[in-house]
Design a protein around this motif. Structure first.
Motif, PDB file in Angstrom:
ATOM      1  N   UNK A   1       0.839  -1.203   0.000  1.00 53.97           N
ATOM      2  CA  UNK A   1       0.000   0.000   0.000  1.00 53.97           C
ATOM      3  C   UNK A   1       0.873   1.251   0.000  1.00 53.97           C
ATOM      4  N   UNK A   2       1.922   1.254   0.808  1.00 54.68           N
ATOM      5  CA  UNK A   2       2.844   2.401   0.837  1.00 54.68           C
ATOM      6  C   UNK A   2       3.542   2.575  -0.515  1.00 54.68           C
ATOM      7  N   UNK A   3       3.946   1.472  -1.127  1.00 54.92           N
ATOM      8  CA  UNK A   3       4.630   1.518  -2.425  1.00 54.92           C
ATOM      9  C   UNK A   3       3.699   2.087  -3.499  1.00 54.92           C
ATOM     10  N   UNK A   4       2.443   1.648  -3.485  1.00 56.02           N
ATOM     11  CA  UNK A   4       1.470   2.135  -4.469  1.00 56.02           C
ATOM     12  C   UNK A   4       1.215   3.627  -4.249  1.00 56.02           C
ATOM     13  N   UNK A   5       1.122   4.055  -2.999  1.00 53.86           N
ATOM     14  CA  UNK A   5       0.931   5.483  -2.717  1.00 53.86           C
ATOM     15  C   UNK A   5       2.130   6.294  -3.223  1.00 53.86           C
ATOM     16  N   UNK A   6       3.320   5.723  -3.127  1.00 53.34           N
ATOM     17  CA  UNK A   6       4.521   6.446  -3.568  1.00 53.34           C
ATOM     18  C   UNK A   6       4.628   6.515  -5.088  1.00 53.34           C
ATOM     19  N   UNK A   7       4.421   5.373  -5.772  1.00 56.90           N
ATOM     20  CA  UNK A   7       4.658   5.311  -7.219  1.00 56.90           C
ATOM     21  C   UNK A   7       3.418   5.587  -8.058  1.00 56.90           C
ATOM     22  N   UNK A   8       2.239   5.461  -7.480  1.00 56.97           N
ATOM     23  CA  UNK A   8       0.970   5.844  -8.092  1.00 56.97           C
ATOM     24  C   UNK A   8       0.671   5.178  -9.447  1.00 56.97           C
ATOM     25  N   UNK A   9       0.766   3.853  -9.543  1.00 52.81           N
ATOM     26  CA  UNK A   9       0.324   3.208 -10.785  1.00 52.81           C
ATOM     27  C   UNK A   9      -1.189   3.385 -10.927  1.00 52.81           C
ATOM     28  N   UNK A  10      -1.680   3.334 -12.142  1.00 56.86           N
ATOM     29  CA  UNK A  10      -3.121   3.456 -12.354  1.00 56.86           C
ATOM     30  C   UNK A  10      -3.852   2.205 -11.858  1.00 56.86           C
ATOM     31  N   UNK A  11      -3.233   1.049 -12.060  1.00 51.54           N
ATOM     32  CA  UNK A  11      -3.828  -0.239 -11.684  1.00 51.54           C
ATOM     33  C   UNK A  11      -2.817  -1.050 -10.894  1.00 51.54           C
ATOM     34  N   UNK A  12      -3.312  -1.868  -9.987  1.00 53.48           N
ATOM     35  CA  UNK A  12      -2.521  -2.855  -9.267  1.00 53.48           C
ATOM     36  C   UNK A  12      -3.174  -4.204  -9.506  1.00 53.48           C
ATOM     37  N   UNK A  13      -2.388  -5.175  -9.952  1.00 55.41           N
ATOM     38  CA  UNK A  13      -2.895  -6.523 -10.222  1.00 55.41           C
ATOM     39  C   UNK A  13      -2.151  -7.515  -9.340  1.00 55.41           C
ATOM     40  N   UNK A  14      -2.837  -8.048  -8.352  1.00 55.26           N
ATOM     41  CA  UNK A  14      -2.254  -9.041  -7.451  1.00 55.26           C
ATOM     42  C   UNK A  14      -2.432 -10.413  -8.089  1.00 55.26           C
ATOM     43  N   UNK A  15      -1.342 -11.144  -8.270  1.00 54.20           N
ATOM     44  CA  UNK A  15      -1.416 -12.469  -8.891  1.00 54.20           C
ATOM     45  C   UNK A  15      -1.366 -13.531  -7.798  1.00 54.20           C
ATOM     46  N   UNK A  16      -2.527 -13.793  -7.244  1.00 51.92           N
ATOM     47  CA  UNK A  16      -2.676 -14.777  -6.187  1.00 51.92           C
ATOM     48  C   UNK A  16      -3.809 -14.386  -5.252  1.00 51.92           C
ATOM     49  N   UNK A  17      -4.962 -15.009  -5.425  1.00 50.24           N
ATOM     50  CA  UNK A  17      -6.142 -14.619  -4.653  1.00 50.24           C
ATOM     51  C   UNK A  17      -5.998 -14.958  -3.173  1.00 50.24           C
ATOM     52  N   UNK A  18      -5.374 -16.074  -2.838  1.00 48.35           N
ATOM     53  CA  UNK A  18      -5.248 -16.438  -1.422  1.00 48.35           C
ATOM     54  C   UNK A  18      -4.367 -15.435  -0.683  1.00 48.35           C
ATOM     55  N   UNK A  19      -3.255 -15.055  -1.275  1.00 41.75           N
ATOM     56  CA  UNK A  19      -2.385 -14.053  -0.650  1.00 41.75           C
ATOM     57  C   UNK A  19      -3.131 -12.728  -0.493  1.00 41.75           C
ATOM     58  N   UNK A  20      -3.911 -12.348  -1.500  1.00 44.84           N
ATOM     59  CA  UNK A  20      -4.689 -11.115  -1.405  1.00 44.84           C
ATOM     60  C   UNK A  20      -5.707 -11.212  -0.261  1.00 44.84           C
ATOM     61  N   UNK A  21      -6.427 -12.315  -0.219  1.00 44.01           N
ATOM     62  CA  UNK A  21      -7.449 -12.489   0.829  1.00 44.01           C
ATOM     63  C   UNK A  21      -6.844 -12.357   2.219  1.00 44.01           C
TER      64      UNK A  21
ATOM     65  N   UNK B   1      -7.521  -8.727  -9.094  1.00 46.04           N
ATOM     66  CA  UNK B   1      -6.869  -9.949  -8.630  1.00 46.04           C
ATOM     67  C   UNK B   1      -6.865 -10.968  -9.769  1.00 46.04           C
ATOM     68  N   UNK B   2      -5.684 -11.485 -10.049  1.00 43.07           N
ATOM     69  CA  UNK B   2      -5.475 -12.489 -11.102  1.00 43.07           C
ATOM     70  C   UNK B   2      -5.098 -13.825 -10.465  1.00 43.07           C
ATOM     71  N   UNK B   3      -5.280 -14.918 -11.203  1.00 43.21           N
ATOM     72  CA  UNK B   3      -4.812 -16.206 -10.705  1.00 43.21           C
ATOM     73  C   UNK B   3      -3.283 -16.232 -10.601  1.00 43.21           C
ATOM     74  N   UNK B   4      -2.804 -17.045  -9.695  1.00 43.44           N
ATOM     75  CA  UNK B   4      -1.366 -17.245  -9.540  1.00 43.44           C
ATOM     76  C   UNK B   4      -0.850 -18.008 -10.764  1.00 43.44           C
ATOM     77  N   UNK B   5       0.177 -17.477 -11.473  1.00 45.01           N
ATOM     78  CA  UNK B   5       0.665 -18.144 -12.681  1.00 45.01           C
ATOM     79  C   UNK B   5       1.661 -19.272 -12.423  1.00 45.01           C
TER      80      UNK B   5
END
Length: 181
Positions: A100-120, A144-148
Motif C-alpha cells: 500500500x505504501x509503495x502504491x501510494x509512492x509510485x501511483x500506478x493506475x492499476x494494481x494486479x495481485x497475482x494470487x487470490x489467497x495471498x490477497x485475501x 486480482x489475477x490467478x497465480x501463474x
C-alpha cells in the motif's frame, strides 16, 4: 537453489506505470537469477503476452523492458521461499501494508495481485474473488489475477492468458485479445 532462500530481488517499477503486477513472493529460482517469475514452468510471461500486454513473449531476463510498456513488478512479501505456502499470515499482512505504501509512492493506475489467497489474507478480504475489486488501493484500481505458478494447475496457459486479457481490456477499454492456443 537452497542458498537463495530468504533473498530478495529488486522491484521493477517507477512512476507513471499503468499496471503494477504483484507477485506473492519470489521463488528460489527468481532469487537465484534476480528475475521475477523466472522458474521454468511459471506462466506469468506467457500470460502477459497472451493477455495483450506485450507484443511478444518476454524472457524473465527482459523484465527491465516492462516500464517501457507501462508495466512493473513487485511482491507482497520480499523474501524468497520454495513455495508461497511457506509464508505466514503475519508476513502477508505486513506485505500488504508495504505494498500500500509503495502504491501510494509510485501511483500506478492499476494494481494486479497475482494470487487470490495471498490477497485475501494480506488485505483481510476472505471472500475476494478474481477480477476487479470494489475498493481501490492507495488510489489505484485493484484487480486480482490467478497465480501463474506451474503449481496452480487449476488454470491452463489459455485460461491464464484470458484472465490477463480481461484486465488488459479493463485497462484499455478495448475488447480482450483473441485467445491464443
Amino acid at each position: 537453489m537452497a542458498a537463495a532462500a530468504d533473498r530478495t530481488i529488486p522491484d521493477v517499477l517507477g512512476p507513471g506505470l499503468t499496471v503494477l503486477f504483484v507477485g506473492i513472493n519470489p521463488g528460489l529460482w527468481s532469487a537465484a537469477t534476480g528475475w521475477h517469475f523466472a522458474r521454468p514452468g511459471n506462466r506469468f510471461w506467457p500470460a502477459l503476452h497472451r493477455g495483450g500486454f506485450t507484443p511478444r513473449q518476454l524472457h524473465p531476463s527482459e523484465q527491465d523492458t516492462l516500464p517501457g510498456y507501462g508495466l512493473g513488478i513487485t511482491n507482497m512479501v520480499a523474501r524468497a521461499s520454495a513455495r508461497a505456502d511457506e509464508l505466514t499470515p503475519a508476513e502477508l499482512v505486513a506485505g500488504a501494508r508495504t505494498l500500500t505504501d509503495k502504491v501510494a509512492r509510485y501511483r500506478p493506475a492499476w494494481v494486479a495481485v497475482v494470487g487470490v489467497t495471498a490477497y485475501r489474507i494480506g488485505f483481510a478480504r476472505p471472500k475476494a474473488g478474481f477480477g476487479p475489486q470494489p475498493e481501490p488501493l492507495a488510489g489505484a484500481r485493484l484487480w486480482v489475477l490467478p497465480n501463474p505458478s506451474g503449481l496452480n494447475a487449476h488454470f491452463t496457459p489459455r485460461t491464464l492468458g484470458a484472465a490477463f486479457g480481461e484486465l488488459r481490456a479493463a485497462v484499455t477499454g478495448q475488447p480482450p485479445p483473441a485467445a491464443a492456443g
